[in-house]
Scaffold this active site. Structure first.
Site, PDB file in Angstrom:
ATOM      1  N   ARG A 101      29.251  30.205  65.591  1.00 24.92           N
ATOM      2  CA  ARG A 101      28.329  28.781  65.235  1.00 24.92           C
ATOM      3  C   ARG A 101      26.926  29.311  65.121  1.00 24.92           C
ATOM      4  O   ARG A 101      26.307  30.068  66.247  1.00 24.92           O
ATOM      5  CB  ARG A 101      28.678  27.986  66.336  1.00 24.92           C
ATOM      6  CG  ARG A 101      27.302  26.810  66.429  1.00 24.92           C
ATOM      7  CD  ARG A 101      27.938  25.677  67.372  1.00 24.92           C
ATOM      8  NE  ARG A 101      28.911  24.960  66.837  1.00 24.92           N
ATOM      9  CZ  ARG A 101      29.227  23.613  67.281  1.00 24.92           C
ATOM     10  NH1 ARG A 101      28.684  23.206  68.305  1.00 24.92           N
ATOM     11  NH2 ARG A 101      30.055  23.027  66.713  1.00 24.92           N
ATOM     12  N   HIS A 128      30.508  22.402  58.419  1.00 19.26           N
ATOM     13  CA  HIS A 128      31.227  22.382  59.598  1.00 19.26           C
ATOM     14  C   HIS A 128      32.788  22.102  59.152  1.00 19.26           C
ATOM     15  O   HIS A 128      33.231  21.179  59.612  1.00 19.26           O
ATOM     16  CB  HIS A 128      30.665  21.310  60.618  1.00 19.26           C
ATOM     17  CG  HIS A 128      31.130  21.081  61.953  1.00 19.26           C
ATOM     18  ND1 HIS A 128      31.870  22.213  62.417  1.00 19.26           N
ATOM     19  CD2 HIS A 128      30.779  20.515  63.138  1.00 19.26           C
ATOM     20  CE1 HIS A 128      31.914  22.138  63.874  1.00 19.26           C
ATOM     21  NE2 HIS A 128      31.605  20.833  64.196  1.00 19.26           N
ATOM     22  N   GLN A 131      35.563  20.984  61.688  1.00 16.23           N
ATOM     23  CA  GLN A 131      35.580  19.700  62.368  1.00 16.23           C
ATOM     24  C   GLN A 131      36.212  18.763  61.201  1.00 16.23           C
ATOM     25  O   GLN A 131      37.032  17.723  61.521  1.00 16.23           O
ATOM     26  CB  GLN A 131      33.996  18.867  62.205  1.00 16.23           C
ATOM     27  CG  GLN A 131      34.051  17.715  62.866  1.00 16.23           C
ATOM     28  CD  GLN A 131      34.438  17.419  64.264  1.00 16.23           C
ATOM     29  OE1 GLN A 131      34.149  18.050  65.249  1.00 16.23           O
ATOM     30  NE2 GLN A 131      35.489  16.265  64.205  1.00 16.23           N
ATOM     31  N   ASP A 218      27.367  10.500  61.973  1.00 19.72           N
ATOM     32  CA  ASP A 218      26.668  11.649  62.875  1.00 19.72           C
ATOM     33  C   ASP A 218      25.435  11.497  63.255  1.00 19.72           C
ATOM     34  O   ASP A 218      24.843  10.557  62.742  1.00 19.72           O
ATOM     35  CB  ASP A 218      26.865  12.963  61.711  1.00 19.72           C
ATOM     36  CG  ASP A 218      26.713  14.101  62.736  1.00 19.72           C
ATOM     37  OD1 ASP A 218      26.815  14.207  63.884  1.00 19.72           O
ATOM     38  OD2 ASP A 218      26.718  15.463  62.084  1.00 19.72           O
ATOM     39  N   CYS A 258      31.908  12.977  64.761  1.00 22.72           N
ATOM     40  CA  CYS A 258      32.388  14.333  65.458  1.00 22.72           C
ATOM     41  C   CYS A 258      32.139  14.403  66.705  1.00 22.72           C
ATOM     42  O   CYS A 258      32.677  15.595  67.361  1.00 22.72           O
ATOM     43  CB  CYS A 258      31.765  15.526  64.323  1.00 22.72           C
ATOM     44  SG  CYS A 258      29.942  15.261  64.269  1.00 22.72           S
ATOM     45  N   ARG A 286      40.701  18.873  67.142  1.00 23.05           N
ATOM     46  CA  ARG A 286      39.972  20.350  67.137  1.00 23.05           C
ATOM     47  C   ARG A 286      40.864  21.274  67.526  1.00 23.05           C
ATOM     48  O   ARG A 286      40.918  22.282  66.815  1.00 23.05           O
ATOM     49  CB  ARG A 286      38.601  20.232  67.848  1.00 23.05           C
ATOM     50  CG  ARG A 286      37.760  19.456  67.153  1.00 23.05           C
ATOM     51  CD  ARG A 286      37.247  19.889  65.620  1.00 23.05           C
ATOM     52  NE  ARG A 286      36.514  21.108  65.807  1.00 23.05           N
ATOM     53  CZ  ARG A 286      35.386  21.382  66.267  1.00 23.05           C
ATOM     54  NH1 ARG A 286      34.402  20.474  66.491  1.00 23.05           N
ATOM     55  NH2 ARG A 286      34.898  22.761  66.054  1.00 23.05           N
TER      56      ARG A 286
END
Ligand code: CP
Ligand code: NVA
Length: 308
Positions: A101, A128, A131, A218, A258, A286
């Site tokens: 990440r 991402h 996700q 988000d 998320c 996840r």
């Protein structure tokens, strides 16, 4: 172990994504007892914070019989300027898989280019994908699938939006993006995938939400954009997902985020805590999708028919 990376949703075709999600669902049902990571180690490089990604990858690796190493960039030589390509080659001599990440997507591409083991994108400024795998599993569980469904993206044209764009193009569902002017998704990426899918972009949350089956948002300022918070709060006014916006969606519409979420900014408390919210299933998923991903990348997911 054959080398295969997962840096973007579009690294997998529709059949592979479908197989991965089927395997994830099977793992979630407790119908998978293989240990494809037995004796293997996943390295997890983080140059940004994480709750879900770190914990779900670490727990997932353990459940698959392996071990996960948390490598904060603050503590490894990468953070002191050791080149990524050197880090990639050295870590490949110890590890069996690397998850990273970080900020710049090009760094992840370089890591993957020089690593001889599979590399997984655990979030960059560009995308991402892990996700979105979890979001797709949540859509499948809640709505039976994405065929003929419409996903609305309300807010920043950020890493999450980019991965939704790729998913819509690869899997062929409708995506309605509503982003404030100046905060649209990357134009080249949007143009690359727009023609492959039914993807539209507007500046009107109501237009995107109307009749949609999934309402997704988000934070307004992603990691690394904290200094822009005040400016973004102005630009994103009217982009809150509240009960009024949810009322425009389809009757069985679900809400996804998320996480982490900022209640009262991009989402109202009543929506995230309401009956249409699936955010906790989404967070749980996840774990399942990343286990399926690691099993597939490890080349030990089993035969295709076993994934059913
Ligand atoms: N959604 C997500 O990636 O969460 P973390 O930042 O906690 O990993
Ligand atoms: N867009 C957010 C997602 C966090 C999981 C960020 O990049 O900070």
């Amino acid at each position: 172990m054959p080398k295969r990376d997962f840096l973007s949703i579009s690294d997998f075709d529709a059949d592979e994504l479908t197989e991965l999600l089927r395997l994830a669902a099977r793992m979630k049902r407790g119908k998978y007892d293989r240990k494809p990571l037995k004796g293997r180690t996943l390295g997890m490089i983080f140059t940004k914070s994480s709750t879900r990604t770190r914990v779900s990858f670490e727990v997932g690796a353990t459940q698959l019989g392996g071990h996960a190493l948390f490598l904060s960039s603050r503590d490894i030589q990468l953070g002191r300027g050791e080149p990524i390509k050197d880090t990639a080659r050295v870590l490949s001599r110890y590890l069996d898989m690397i998850m990273i990440r970080t900020f710049d997507h090009a760094d992840v591409e370089e890591l993957a280019r020089y690593a001889s083991v599979p590399v997984i994108n655990g979030l960059t400024d560009l995308s991402h994908p892990c996700q979105i795998l979890a979001d797709l599993l949540t859509v499948k569980e809640s709505l039976g699938g994405w065929k003929g469904r419409t996903v609305a993206w309300i807010g920043d044209g950020n890493n999450m939006a980019h991965s939704w764009i790729e998913a819509a193009a690869v899997l062929g569902f409708a995506l309605r993006l509503a982003c404030p002017a100046g905060y649209e998704p990357d134009r080249a990426l949007l143009e690359q995938y727009r023609t492959a899918g039914d993807i539209t972009l507007s500046h009107d949350p109501a237009e995107a939400a109307r009749g949609a089956d999934v309402i997704n948002t988000d934070v307004w300022a992603s990691m690394g954009q904290e200094a822009e918070q005040a400016e973004r709060e102005q630009a994103f006014r009217g982009y809150i997902v509240d009960d009024r916006l949810m009322a425009l969606a389809a009757r069985d519409a679900i809400f996804l985020h998320c996480l982490p979420a900022h209640r009262g900014e991009e989402v109202a408390e009543s929506v995230i805590e309401g009956p249409r919210s699936r955010v906790w299933d989404e967070a749980e998923n996840r774990l399942h999708v990343q286990k399926a991903l690691m099993a597939m990348l490890a080349g030990m997911a089993g035969e295709k028919e076993e994934a059913a």
